[in-house]
Design a protein around this motif. Structure first.
Motif, PDB file in Angstrom:
ATOM      1  N   ASP A 154       0.861  -1.176   0.000  1.00 37.79           N
ATOM      2  CA  ASP A 154       0.000   0.000   0.000  1.00 37.79           C
ATOM      3  C   ASP A 154       0.906   1.236   0.000  1.00 37.79           C
ATOM      4  O   ASP A 154       1.820   1.338   0.820  1.00 37.79           O
ATOM      5  N   PRO A 155       0.700   2.189  -0.915  1.00 35.13           N
ATOM      6  CA  PRO A 155       1.565   3.376  -0.968  1.00 35.13           C
ATOM      7  C   PRO A 155       1.597   4.178   0.337  1.00 35.13           C
ATOM      8  O   PRO A 155       2.554   4.889   0.602  1.00 35.13           O
ATOM      9  N   GLN A 156       0.550   4.056   1.156  1.00 35.54           N
ATOM     10  CA  GLN A 156       0.515   4.769   2.431  1.00 35.54           C
ATOM     11  C   GLN A 156       1.277   4.032   3.526  1.00 35.54           C
ATOM     12  O   GLN A 156       1.523   4.595   4.593  1.00 35.54           O
ATOM     13  N   ALA A 157       1.612   2.782   3.295  1.00 32.45           N
ATOM     14  CA  ALA A 157       2.302   1.973   4.297  1.00 32.45           C
ATOM     15  C   ALA A 157       3.796   2.256   4.238  1.00 32.45           C
ATOM     16  O   ALA A 157       4.521   1.687   3.432  1.00 32.45           O
ATOM     17  N   ARG A 158       4.246   3.151   5.096  1.00 32.96           N
ATOM     18  CA  ARG A 158       5.649   3.549   5.131  1.00 32.96           C
ATOM     19  C   ARG A 158       6.117   3.598   6.573  1.00 32.96           C
ATOM     20  O   ARG A 158       5.395   4.054   7.445  1.00 32.96           O
ATOM     21  N   LEU A 159       7.328   3.153   6.793  1.00 27.87           N
ATOM     22  CA  LEU A 159       7.956   3.249   8.104  1.00 27.87           C
ATOM     23  C   LEU A 159       9.352   3.801   7.930  1.00 27.87           C
ATOM     24  O   LEU A 159      10.018   3.526   6.935  1.00 27.87           O
ATOM     25  N   THR A 160       9.798   4.549   8.914  1.00 22.93           N
ATOM     26  CA  THR A 160      11.171   5.042   8.936  1.00 22.93           C
ATOM     27  C   THR A 160      11.778   4.669  10.264  1.00 22.93           C
ATOM     28  O   THR A 160      11.243   5.002  11.323  1.00 22.93           O
ATOM     29  N   LEU A 161      12.889   3.980  10.198  1.00 25.77           N
ATOM     30  CA  LEU A 161      13.672   3.647  11.385  1.00 25.77           C
ATOM     31  C   LEU A 161      14.874   4.584  11.364  1.00 25.77           C
ATOM     32  O   LEU A 161      15.846   4.330  10.670  1.00 25.77           O
ATOM     33  N   SER A 162      14.772   5.683  12.085  1.00 24.95           N
ATOM     34  CA  SER A 162      15.786   6.740  12.046  1.00 24.95           C
ATOM     35  C   SER A 162      16.981   6.398  12.920  1.00 24.95           C
ATOM     36  O   SER A 162      16.820   5.952  14.052  1.00 24.95           O
ATOM     37  N   CYS A 163      18.158   6.625  12.380  1.00 17.58           N
ATOM     38  CA  CYS A 163      19.412   6.607  13.142  1.00 17.58           C
ATOM     39  C   CYS A 163      19.654   5.309  13.911  1.00 17.58           C
ATOM     40  O   CYS A 163      20.045   5.349  15.073  1.00 17.58           O
ATOM     41  N   ILE A 164      19.432   4.178  13.275  1.00 22.55           N
ATOM     42  CA  ILE A 164      19.663   2.918  13.980  1.00 22.55           C
ATOM     43  C   ILE A 164      21.129   2.505  13.856  1.00 22.55           C
ATOM     44  O   ILE A 164      21.769   2.744  12.840  1.00 22.55           O
ATOM     45  N   GLU A 165      21.623   1.907  14.926  1.00 26.56           N
ATOM     46  CA  GLU A 165      22.988   1.400  14.920  1.00 26.56           C
ATOM     47  C   GLU A 165      22.978  -0.003  14.326  1.00 26.56           C
ATOM     48  O   GLU A 165      22.045  -0.765  14.556  1.00 26.56           O
ATOM     49  N   TYR A 166      23.997  -0.312  13.563  1.00 23.86           N
ATOM     50  CA  TYR A 166      24.122  -1.598  12.875  1.00 23.86           C
ATOM     51  C   TYR A 166      22.883  -1.900  12.029  1.00 23.86           C
ATOM     52  O   TYR A 166      22.217  -2.918  12.220  1.00 23.86           O
ATOM     53  N   PRO A 167      22.571  -1.035  11.072  1.00 28.13           N
ATOM     54  CA  PRO A 167      21.353  -1.228  10.273  1.00 28.13           C
ATOM     55  C   PRO A 167      21.400  -2.469   9.386  1.00 28.13           C
ATOM     56  O   PRO A 167      20.359  -2.950   8.958  1.00 28.13           O
TER      57      PRO A 167
END
Length: 191
Positions: A154-167
């Motif tokens: 779904d185009p509205q289904a977005r997540l952002t995991l900001s500034c994670i260590e060991y991505p």
């Protein structure tokens, strides 16, 4: 996440109490928090613009006070006040709000979905099923620090995991989930 063999993954001991969030026998594979300094200063360009706007508005206010005294216009110094307040918020307020919010930001990847808890009180919970992931982008901030943007079907289904260590630990899980659901893995390290 520790890889112990082909396709096997070890459970992770939770640092946040995910008990009310995990469903049934859902298994936690990875959890993390953003790096505090990176998370706080992730919008540093806004802060820099805010400082510039604040200083410009302060100069404008000084000129307005002087002109009001000379020409007898008491309303003139009030014109730059909204810009001064906006500059103050962008320059310092959003940094302080981000630092306070950091205390309540947690990320997790289970065998079924990606979870993001955020907000000033930690009340906002976002999730995206792993089988819905179609695209993700890793934006590195350093050697072992990055922001991961994830999109679902779904185009509205977005997540952002900001500034994670060991991505890379998270991208390995996402790549595996995309392979299981038959999706191509378009990992893009981004600009």
């Amino acid at each position: 996440m520790n890889r112990t063999g082909a396709g096997s993954q070890e459970r992770v001991r939770p640092t946040m109490n995910w008990a009310g969030v995990l469903v049934g026998n859902e298994v936690l594979y990875w959890q993390g928090r953003p790096a505090p300094r990176c998370y706080t200063f992730r919008n540093w360009r806004h802060a820099l613009f805010g400082v510039f706007l604040f200083l410009l508005s302060l100069y404008w206010l000084t000129i307005g006070v002087q002109l009001a005294a000379v020409y007898g216009l008491p309303w003139l110094p009030w014109i730059p006040v909204p810009f001064l307040l906006i500059g103050l918020f962008l320059g310092l307020g959003q940094l302080a709000a981000a630092r306070v919010e950091w205390e309540q930001v947690f990320y997790a990847v289970t065998d079924r979905r990606i979870l993001v808890r955020r907000g000033l009180r930690g009340k906002t919970l976002e999730s995206l099923p792993l089988n819905e992931v179609v695209w993700f982008q890793l934006r590195p901030h350093g050697e072992e620090l990055g922001t991961l943007r994830i999109r679902g079907r779904d185009p509205q289904a977005r997540l952002t995991l900001s500034c994670i260590e060991y991505p890379r630990k998270v991208t390995v899980l996402l790549e595996g989930a995309m392979a299981v659901s038959g999706q191509e893995c378009p990992l893009r390290e981004g600009v």
